[in-house]
Design a protein around this motif. Structure first.
Motif, PDB file in Angstrom:
ATOM      1  N   GLN A  40       0.832  -1.205   0.000  1.00  0.00           N
ATOM      2  CA  GLN A  40       0.000   0.000   0.000  1.00  0.00           C
ATOM      3  C   GLN A  40       0.861   1.247   0.000  1.00  0.00           C
ATOM      4  O   GLN A  40       0.558   2.216  -0.676  1.00  0.00           O
ATOM      5  CB  GLN A  40      -0.870   0.018   1.250  1.00  0.00           C
ATOM      6  CG  GLN A  40      -2.343  -0.105   0.915  1.00  0.00           C
ATOM      7  CD  GLN A  40      -3.189  -0.107   2.165  1.00  0.00           C
ATOM      8  OE1 GLN A  40      -2.810   0.448   3.174  1.00  0.00           O
ATOM      9  NE2 GLN A  40      -4.335  -0.719   2.082  1.00  0.00           N
ATOM     10  N   ASN A  43       2.214   1.784  -3.362  1.00  0.00           N
ATOM     11  CA  ASN A  43       1.147   2.269  -4.222  1.00  0.00           C
ATOM     12  C   ASN A  43       0.847   3.733  -3.938  1.00  0.00           C
ATOM     13  O   ASN A  43       0.737   4.552  -4.850  1.00  0.00           O
ATOM     14  CB  ASN A  43      -0.105   1.407  -3.984  1.00  0.00           C
ATOM     15  CG  ASN A  43      -1.181   1.695  -5.002  1.00  0.00           C
ATOM     16  OD1 ASN A  43      -0.873   1.968  -6.155  1.00  0.00           O
ATOM     17  ND2 ASN A  43      -2.427   1.660  -4.568  1.00  0.00           N
ATOM     18  N   ALA A  44       0.755   4.080  -2.669  1.00  0.00           N
ATOM     19  CA  ALA A  44       0.459   5.459  -2.298  1.00  0.00           C
ATOM     20  C   ALA A  44       1.600   6.386  -2.721  1.00  0.00           C
ATOM     21  O   ALA A  44       1.352   7.504  -3.181  1.00  0.00           O
ATOM     22  CB  ALA A  44       0.229   5.556  -0.786  1.00  0.00           C
ATOM     23  N   LEU A  47       1.108   7.061  -6.314  1.00  0.00           N
ATOM     24  CA  LEU A  47       0.000   7.987  -6.521  1.00  0.00           C
ATOM     25  C   LEU A  47       0.414   9.410  -6.166  1.00  0.00           C
ATOM     26  O   LEU A  47       0.105  10.367  -6.863  1.00  0.00           O
ATOM     27  CB  LEU A  47      -1.212   7.578  -5.664  1.00  0.00           C
ATOM     28  CG  LEU A  47      -1.918   6.285  -6.050  1.00  0.00           C
ATOM     29  CD1 LEU A  47      -2.967   5.936  -4.997  1.00  0.00           C
ATOM     30  CD2 LEU A  47      -2.562   6.415  -7.421  1.00  0.00           C
ATOM     31  N   LEU A 115      -9.218   9.359  -8.534  1.00  0.00           N
ATOM     32  CA  LEU A 115      -8.810   8.440  -7.476  1.00  0.00           C
ATOM     33  C   LEU A 115     -10.049   7.860  -6.813  1.00  0.00           C
ATOM     34  O   LEU A 115     -11.016   8.584  -6.568  1.00  0.00           O
ATOM     35  CB  LEU A 115      -7.991   9.189  -6.421  1.00  0.00           C
ATOM     36  CG  LEU A 115      -6.709   9.874  -6.911  1.00  0.00           C
ATOM     37  CD1 LEU A 115      -6.119  10.746  -5.806  1.00  0.00           C
ATOM     38  CD2 LEU A 115      -5.692   8.844  -7.376  1.00  0.00           C
ATOM     39  N   GLN A 119      -7.907   4.635  -2.693  1.00  0.00           N
ATOM     40  CA  GLN A 119      -6.661   5.346  -3.017  1.00  0.00           C
ATOM     41  C   GLN A 119      -6.539   6.634  -2.214  1.00  0.00           C
ATOM     42  O   GLN A 119      -5.459   7.000  -1.754  1.00  0.00           O
ATOM     43  CB  GLN A 119      -6.619   5.650  -4.526  1.00  0.00           C
ATOM     44  CG  GLN A 119      -6.470   4.405  -5.381  1.00  0.00           C
ATOM     45  CD  GLN A 119      -6.631   4.706  -6.866  1.00  0.00           C
ATOM     46  OE1 GLN A 119      -7.526   5.441  -7.284  1.00  0.00           O
ATOM     47  NE2 GLN A 119      -5.756   4.126  -7.673  1.00  0.00           N
ATOM     48  N   GLU A 122      -5.500   5.774   1.233  1.00  0.00           N
ATOM     49  CA  GLU A 122      -4.061   5.475   1.260  1.00  0.00           C
ATOM     50  C   GLU A 122      -3.240   6.759   1.262  1.00  0.00           C
ATOM     51  O   GLU A 122      -2.230   6.868   1.966  1.00  0.00           O
ATOM     52  CB  GLU A 122      -3.659   4.650   0.034  1.00  0.00           C
ATOM     53  CG  GLU A 122      -4.085   3.202   0.095  1.00  0.00           C
ATOM     54  CD  GLU A 122      -3.720   2.460  -1.187  1.00  0.00           C
ATOM     55  OE1 GLU A 122      -2.679   2.771  -1.792  1.00  0.00           O
ATOM     56  OE2 GLU A 122      -4.483   1.572  -1.591  1.00  0.00           O
TER      57      GLU A 122
END
Ligand code: HEC
Length: 141
Positions: A40, A43-44, A47, A115, A119, A122
């Protein structure tokens, strides 16, 4: 134009549910959950780099390449004292609906089209990690 009618209500309920889940889930830590947390974060981070760093800066201090063109002076996410006054729910709202949603300079766009709620959740915890660097606390004004 904002329509403060029914669709928003159900979105808010979903948001509340997501926040409750986010608050409850970390209590049950397992090896699998740790793995999920690690991915996570990655991933964050991705992003954040893609959608946020251009204004907020890679280090969260409000010094991204586009920041100089903005009228607003963006607060540093490393300012622990400031961030402590922002609830997760408010951070979520700002990211979903844009900075104007809570009366800040409305230069930050809403991300609800780009998003999803997971998301955004996160990203809320991701931007909180900037303040763990205590030596940077208070440096964002
Ligand atoms: C176009 C530039 C821009 C982008 C892109 C942007 N922001 Fe912002 N952001 C701003 C501005 C401007 C403000 C409000 C500054 C003010 O008036 O205090 C702000 C405010 C915020 C705040 C509130 C800070 C405070 O004062 O407490 C948060 C949280 C935030 N942004 C998160 C994000 C996240 C997460 C992303 C990526 C999904 C993002 N922003 C993308 C420009 C941007």
């Amino acid at each position: 134009m904002r329509h403060p009618h029914t669709p928003c209500v159900s979105l808010k309920l979903l948001t509340a549910a997501a926040l409750v889940l986010a608050a409850v889930c970390p209590v049950r830590r397992t090896a699998a959950a740790d793995g999920a947390n690690a991915s996570q974060t990655t991933n964050a981070a991705r992003l954040y780099a893609k959608h946020c760093a251009q204004c907020h800066g890679q280090s969260g201090r409000g010094d991204g390449p586009r920041a100089a063109q903005l009228k607003a002076r963006i607060r540093s996410f490393a300012d622990c004292a400031w961030m402590a006054m922002r609830s997760d729910a408010v951070l979520f709202l700002i990211i979903r609906d844009g900075s104007g949603a809570i009366g800040l300079m409305p230069e930050m766009p809403a991300f609800d089209g780009q998003l999803n709620e997971g998301q955004i959740t996160e990203l809320v915890s991701y931007i909180r990690h900037f303040c763990l660097d205590r030596s940077a606390a208070g440096g964002g004004r």
